[in-house]
Design an enzyme around this catalytic site. Structure first.
Site, PDB file in Angstrom:
ATOM      1  N   HIS A   1      -2.651  -1.195  -3.411  1.00 16.67           N
ATOM      2  CA  HIS A   1      -3.791  -0.295  -3.260  1.00 16.67           C
ATOM      3  C   HIS A   1      -3.603   0.899  -4.193  1.00 16.67           C
ATOM      4  O   HIS A   1      -2.729   1.741  -3.959  1.00 16.67           O
ATOM      5  CB  HIS A   1      -3.911   0.179  -1.809  1.00 16.67           C
TER       6      HIS A   1
ATOM      7  N   SER B   1       0.861  -1.192   0.000  1.00 16.61           N
ATOM      8  CA  SER B   1       0.000   0.000   0.000  1.00 16.61           C
ATOM      9  C   SER B   1       0.891   1.233   0.000  1.00 16.61           C
ATOM     10  O   SER B   1       1.673   1.424  -0.920  1.00 16.61           O
ATOM     11  CB  SER B   1      -0.962  -0.028   1.203  1.00 16.61           C
TER      12      SER B   1
ATOM     13  N   MET C   1      -0.046   1.236   4.868  1.00 11.87           N
ATOM     14  CA  MET C   1      -0.857   1.675   5.995  1.00 11.87           C
ATOM     15  C   MET C   1      -1.952   0.643   6.260  1.00 11.87           C
ATOM     16  O   MET C   1      -2.496   0.047   5.342  1.00 11.87           O
ATOM     17  CB  MET C   1      -1.472   3.028   5.654  1.00 11.87           C
TER      18      MET C   1
END
Length: 370
Positions: free
Chosen positions: A216, A190, A309
């Site tokens: 992501h 991510s 995250m």
């Protein structure tokens, strides 16, 4: 409580107003100033000493990329880019991540005032992650030659439900036999992941086993990201398509609008795209991909979880570990944000905790590739 001090740099007065209102609604964030262009921003950075900067991609007088380059050379600090959901915006934003930006937020093209609040949870969390990110000089990686002010009124934030991988793929209570010994590498990432993935792919040889990746990223960005990775990798990199056969020497990156699952078709592995609900508020979700790899590849897989995250991928990595796969997590020092890998370590699903610079060689050693 010490608040995260944010400076907003955007040529749109509306965006500055909306971002200020949204960020000031968080109890731990304070917008200390705004700037309409990089020249004003430069003076306000000196005066206000913000913890995090939000920076528009396309700016007057000096574009966001040029300003970011100057900033990261002279005063490195956490920067979150504000990007339009366009092909041009995607390419510029990916360049910004190469130049040292921590993350980016995509702004809607239409009805910004009406729809901006839908991004509230994402924006606030990315500002929080940026405030604690490890900021370091950008490495010049070798390229591989390819084979042929005052708080404004609070905003009410609606947080979407957080689903687990169960909404896409049920858990299995029994182990399926594995008829093939063909290896697959599954990578999840991510925040900071685009550059970590770029480093890994630039270091792996063309005869590496097939790689599947869930990063992501918005759907508008994933195709551009795959193209950029194809330019620096000795392997052939695709944005994955449904039913695409997974072959050695090839990389398959999840589209930003779909979950990527690995399924078996006889003795072959294939990509399966799923348009179901976001998992851990992400689509693609690393947990979904890792669970599918655990169920269908098992001990023939290697799982890698990189900087990011949140906790997406941690439970899926544990399932891979329990299915006999070797699992690797990027270490805290080399991660931009040690959320996903840190949670994977906490759950006990990680065999090796390795600095990013050592992961390519660790993979080659595990695969016995010379």
């Amino acid at each position: 409580m010490t608040k995260i001090r944010v400076l907003i740099v955007d040529d749109s007065a509306l965006i500055r107003q909306l971002l200020s209102r949204l960020l000031n609604s968080a109890p731990d964030i304070e917008v200390v100033g705004t700037a309409a262009d990089p020249y004003i921003a430069r003076e306000k950075i000196k005066l206000l000493k913000p913890d995090v900067l939000t920076l528009d991609v396309e700016m007057p007088r000096m574009d966001g990329l040029a300003f970011l380059q100057h900033l990261m050379r002279l005063r490195p600090m956490p920067v979150v880019m504000i990007s339009a959901l366009t092909e041009r915006g995607a390419d510029i934003t990916l360049q910004a991540l190469e130049y040292g930006a921590v993350d980016f937020v995509s702004k809607p093209k239409l009805d910004i005032a009406e729809t901006f609040h839908e991004y509230a949870d994402e924006i606030i969390n990315k500002i929080r992650a940026a405030a604690s990110a490890n900021i370091r000089p950008v490495l010049n990686l070798p390229k591989v030659v390819k084979k042929e002010h005052k708080p404004t009124p609070a905003t009410i934030i609606s947080v979407p439900p957080k689903y687990s991988a169960d909404v896409i793929l049920a858990t299995q209570t029994h182990r399926r036999p594995f008829r093939t010994t063909e290896k697959i590498i599954a990578i999840g990432a991510s925040t900071g992941g685009t550059e970590a993935i770029k480093f890994l792919l630039s270091q792996l040889p063309a005869h590496t086993p097939g790689i599947v990746i869930s990063q992501h990223i918005p759907s508008t960005f994933s195709y551009s990201f795959a193209q950029r990775m194809n330019q620096i990798s000795a392997m052939t990199v695709y944005e994955a398509t449904n039913a695409q056969v997974i072959l050695p020497g090839h990389v398959y990156i999840a589209p930003g609008s779909h979950h990527l699952l690995v399924e078996r078709d006889g003795a072959r592995y294939v990509c399966r795209l799923h348009e179901g609900s976001p998992v851990n508020r992400h689509r693609p979700s690393v947990d979904v991909m890792f669970r599918s790899v655990a169920q269908n590849v098992g001990p023939n897989a290697i799982g890698v979880i990189l900087t990011g995250m949140g906790d997406d991928g941690a439970h899926g990595m544990l399932e891979m570990h329990q299915a006999g796969a070797v699992t690797i997590a990027q270490d805290e020092h080399s991660s931009v944000v040690w959320g996903m890998p840190g949670e994977s370590v906490r759950l006990g699903g990680v065999d090796h905790v390795v600095p990013l610079s050592q992961i390519p060689q660790r993979l080659l050693n595990l695969l016995d590739i010379r």
